[in-house]
Design an enzyme around this catalytic site. Structure first.
Site, PDB file in Angstrom:
ATOM      1  N   TRP A 187      25.631  53.677  21.019  1.00 32.02           N
ATOM      2  CA  TRP A 187      25.979  54.209  22.334  1.00 32.02           C
ATOM      3  C   TRP A 187      25.446  53.307  23.438  1.00 32.02           C
ATOM      4  O   TRP A 187      26.112  53.093  24.454  1.00 32.02           O
ATOM      5  CB  TRP A 187      25.481  55.645  22.497  1.00 32.02           C
ATOM      6  CG  TRP A 187      26.079  56.560  21.474  1.00 32.02           C
ATOM      7  CD1 TRP A 187      25.423  57.219  20.478  1.00 32.02           C
ATOM      8  CD2 TRP A 187      27.465  56.883  21.300  1.00 32.02           C
ATOM      9  NE1 TRP A 187      26.316  57.946  19.711  1.00 32.02           N
ATOM     10  CE2 TRP A 187      27.565  57.751  20.192  1.00 32.02           C
ATOM     11  CE3 TRP A 187      28.646  56.518  21.974  1.00 32.02           C
ATOM     12  CZ2 TRP A 187      28.788  58.266  19.741  1.00 32.02           C
ATOM     13  CZ3 TRP A 187      29.860  57.030  21.531  1.00 32.02           C
ATOM     14  CH2 TRP A 187      29.918  57.884  20.437  1.00 32.02           C
ATOM     15  N   ASP A 214      21.114  58.152  29.217  1.00 31.74           N
ATOM     16  CA  ASP A 214      22.080  58.905  28.432  1.00 31.74           C
ATOM     17  C   ASP A 214      21.269  59.879  27.574  1.00 31.74           C
ATOM     18  O   ASP A 214      20.603  59.471  26.626  1.00 31.74           O
ATOM     19  CB  ASP A 214      22.886  57.929  27.557  1.00 31.74           C
ATOM     20  CG  ASP A 214      23.854  58.639  26.619  1.00 31.74           C
ATOM     21  OD1 ASP A 214      23.915  59.885  26.632  1.00 31.74           O
ATOM     22  OD2 ASP A 214      24.558  57.929  25.857  1.00 31.74           O
ATOM     23  N   LYS A 264      26.738  68.076  22.036  1.00 33.57           N
ATOM     24  CA  LYS A 264      25.630  67.964  21.082  1.00 33.57           C
ATOM     25  C   LYS A 264      24.655  69.126  21.277  1.00 33.57           C
ATOM     26  O   LYS A 264      24.336  69.844  20.369  1.00 33.57           O
ATOM     27  CB  LYS A 264      24.884  66.635  21.236  1.00 33.57           C
ATOM     28  CG  LYS A 264      25.753  65.375  21.334  1.00 33.57           C
ATOM     29  CD  LYS A 264      26.546  65.104  20.101  1.00 33.57           C
ATOM     30  CE  LYS A 264      27.487  63.907  20.092  1.00 33.57           C
ATOM     31  NZ  LYS A 264      27.399  62.847  21.030  1.00 33.57           N
TER      32      LYS A 264
HETATM   33  C1  PLP Z   1      28.163  61.500  21.346  1.00 42.46           C
HETATM   34  C2  PLP Z   1      27.458  60.571  22.240  1.00 42.46           C
HETATM   35  C3  PLP Z   1      28.130  59.862  23.257  1.00 42.46           C
HETATM   36  C4  PLP Z   1      29.629  59.917  23.449  1.00 42.46           C
HETATM   37  O1  PLP Z   1      30.034  61.140  23.900  1.00 42.46           O
HETATM   38  P1  PLP Z   1      31.577  61.453  24.252  1.00 42.46           P
HETATM   39  O2  PLP Z   1      31.446  62.757  24.959  1.00 42.46           O
HETATM   40  O3  PLP Z   1      32.298  61.540  22.949  1.00 42.46           O
HETATM   41  O4  PLP Z   1      32.104  60.367  25.103  1.00 42.46           O
HETATM   42  C5  PLP Z   1      27.373  59.062  24.088  1.00 42.46           C
HETATM   43  N1  PLP Z   1      26.051  58.952  23.951  1.00 42.46           N
HETATM   44  C6  PLP Z   1      25.366  59.616  22.978  1.00 42.46           C
HETATM   45  C7  PLP Z   1      23.893  59.470  22.885  1.00 42.46           C
HETATM   46  C8  PLP Z   1      26.061  60.450  22.104  1.00 42.46           C
HETATM   47  O5  PLP Z   1      25.396  61.113  21.145  1.00 42.46           O
END
Ligand code: PLP
Length: 355
Positions: free
Chosen positions: A99, A166, A190
Site C-alpha cells: 500500500w 494511511d 477493514k
Molecule cells: C485495503 C487497504 C487499502 C486500499 O483500500 P481501498 O479502499 O480498496 O482502496 C489501502 N491501504 C491499506 C493499509 C489497506 O489495508
C-alpha cells in the site's frame, strides 16, 4: 455451523451493527422508506452524518482545527488526493509494503518523492527504523498497519514535518495523537464499516497551500466546505460507520479496542511461537495486532493445505495468507472476538497433536 470470520477486508463487523444497518435498509428511522431510497439531504439523514463526525472526533480526541470527511473512492483514491493537496515540491514516504508503494506511485506524478527507508529487501517483514526525514519535506507519509505483511506502527512517530497516515487497517484500534498529522485517512472496510466510504481527518490550515489548480473533487476543501455533501455521499456505508462508532464507544472507546487487540494478539502469537509446526513472518517488535501472519515451518510446509482444510471444516473463514507472504493470515480487527481467536488456537493445537 458457526463461522469465525478472519477476512482481511472487507471484514468482520459486530453483529448488532449489521442488524441495525440491515433494518435501516428496510425502513429508515420509521419513515417507511429504505435508507437506499431517500435523499442524502433528507432532514433525518443529516443527524447520521453529524453523529458519525462527532463520534470520530470524540473517540480519537481530534483537536479543534481539524475536519472529518466521509468520502467515496476507497483508500486508493486518497493515495492520489494526498499529493494533490499537500505536495508542493517534495514529500517523504516510508516504504513498508504494497500500500505504501501504491501511495508513492501517485505522489511521484506530482513532485519529488524521497523514500526515507524501505524493508523491501526482507519482504517487508519489519518496520524500518533510524531513518531521517528531510526537514524540508512537505509531509512524511506512513502506513500505520501493513495489512498484507502483518507489520504495524502502533505509535505516532516523532518527525520534523507534519505527517500523513494511511490508517485503513488499524484506525480506531488504539488512541492516536492526531495533532502530529496533517491528514489521517482510512478506507472503511477493514475496521470501521462496509466498503464504499473513506474517513479523512484533515487539518484545515494545511489546506490550500499548494500552487497547482485542483480538480474540484480532488480538493479536500471542496468537501470541508460541502460538509461531505458536495456530491451524493455513500449513505449506507456512512450509516454503518455511525453504528459501529456507537458500538466502539459503548465498548469503552479506543482504549478498550486497544486492550482487546493486545489480548487477542498475545494469545495467537503465543500459540504461533509455541507450536512446533508454525512460525510468524513479521519481526517480533513490529508484529501487527490486526493482521497476524504465519506460515508452516519449512519441514512441515507440505501440511499447509491440510491445515487450511481442517480450519475451514471448523468454520474458520479467510485465514489463507496473501499470495505475497503465503501461509496464513488471521485478521483480528475490532469486531474480532477472543472466542474466534481461541477457536483458531485450538485448531492449531489439535493439528499439531495429529502430526
Ligand atoms: C485495503 C487497504 C487499502 C486500499 O483500500 P481501498 O479502499 O480498496 O482502496 C489501502 N491501504 C491499506 C493499509 C489497506 O489495508
Amino acid at each position: 455451523m458457526k463461522k469465525y470470520n478472519f477476512n482481511a477486508g472487507p471484514s468482520m463487523l459486530p453483529r448488532e451493527v449489521i442488524e441495525a444497518t440491515a433494518a435501516a435498509c428496510l425502513d429508515f428511522d420509521g419513515c417507511g422508506l429504505s435508507l437506499m431510497e431517500i435523499s442524502h439531504r433528507a432532514k433525518n439523514f443529516q443527524p447520521v452524518l453529524d453523529e458519525a463526525t462527532a463520534l470520530v472526533k470524540e473517540l480519537l480526541s481530534v483537536p479543534t482545527g481539524y475536519s472529518v470527511l466521509f468520502l467515496a473512492g476507497g483508500a486508493s483514491m486518497e493515495f492520489c488526493r494526498i499529493p494533490y493537496n499537500f505536495l508542493e515540491k517534495k514529500a517523504a514516504y516510508l516504504n513498508t509494503g504494497t500500500w505504501a508503494n501504491k501511495a508513492m506511485k501517485e505522489a511521484r506524478l506530482l513532485g519529488e518523492v524521497v523514500e526515507v527507508a524501505s524493508s523491501a529487501e526482507a519482504n517487508y517483514s519489519y518496520i524500518p527504523k533510524g531513518y531521517t526525514v528531510p526537514a524540508d519535506a512537505d509531509y512524511f507519509h506512513i502506513t500505520t498497519n501493513n495489512t498484507i505483511f502483518g507489520t504495524e506502527m502502533r505509535y505516532d512517530p516523532d518527525c520534523p514535518v507534519p505527517m500523513v497516515a494511511d490508517m485503513s487497517s488499524d484506525i480506531f484500534s488504539r488512541p492516536v495523537d492526531v495533532a502530529k498529522y496533517n491528514c489521517i485517512y482510512a478506507g472503511a472496510q477493514k475496521n470501521l464499516s462496509m466498503a464504499g466510504v473513506n474517513i479523512v481527518i484533515v487539518k484545515d490550515e494545511a489546506l490550500e497551500k499548494v500552487s497547482r489548480p485542483l480538480p474540484t473533487m480532488l480538493n479536500y476543501m471542496t468537501h470541508v466546505k460541502g460538509g461531505s455533501m458536495f456530491n451524493t455521499p455513500p449513505v449506507v456505508p456512512i450509516y454503518c460507520a455511525m453504528q459501529n462508532l456507537r458500538w466502539i464507544k459503548a465498548q469503552g472507546g479506543v482504549e478498550a479496542m486497544d486492550k482487546r487487540a493486545v489480548e487477542r494478539a498475545a494469545a495467537l502469537y503465543g500459540e504461533i511461537d509455541r507450536n512446533k509446526l508454525f512460525r510468524g513472518t513479521a519481526k517480533e517488535e513490529d508484529r501487527s495486532l490486526m493482521n497476524i501472519c504465519f506460515v508452516m515451518n519449512d519441514e512441515y510446509k507440505e501440511l499447509e493445505a491440510d491445515f487450511l482444510q481442517m480450519a475451514t471444516e471448523r468454520g474458520m473463514v479467510g485465514i489463507k495468507g496473501h499470495r505475497s507472504v503465503g501461509g496464513f493470515r488471521a485478521s483480528c480487527y475490532n469486531a474480532q472476538t477472543l472466542e474466534g481467536v481461541n477457536a483458531l488456537i485450538q485448531c492449531m493445537k489439535d493439528f499439531e497433536a495429529a502430526h
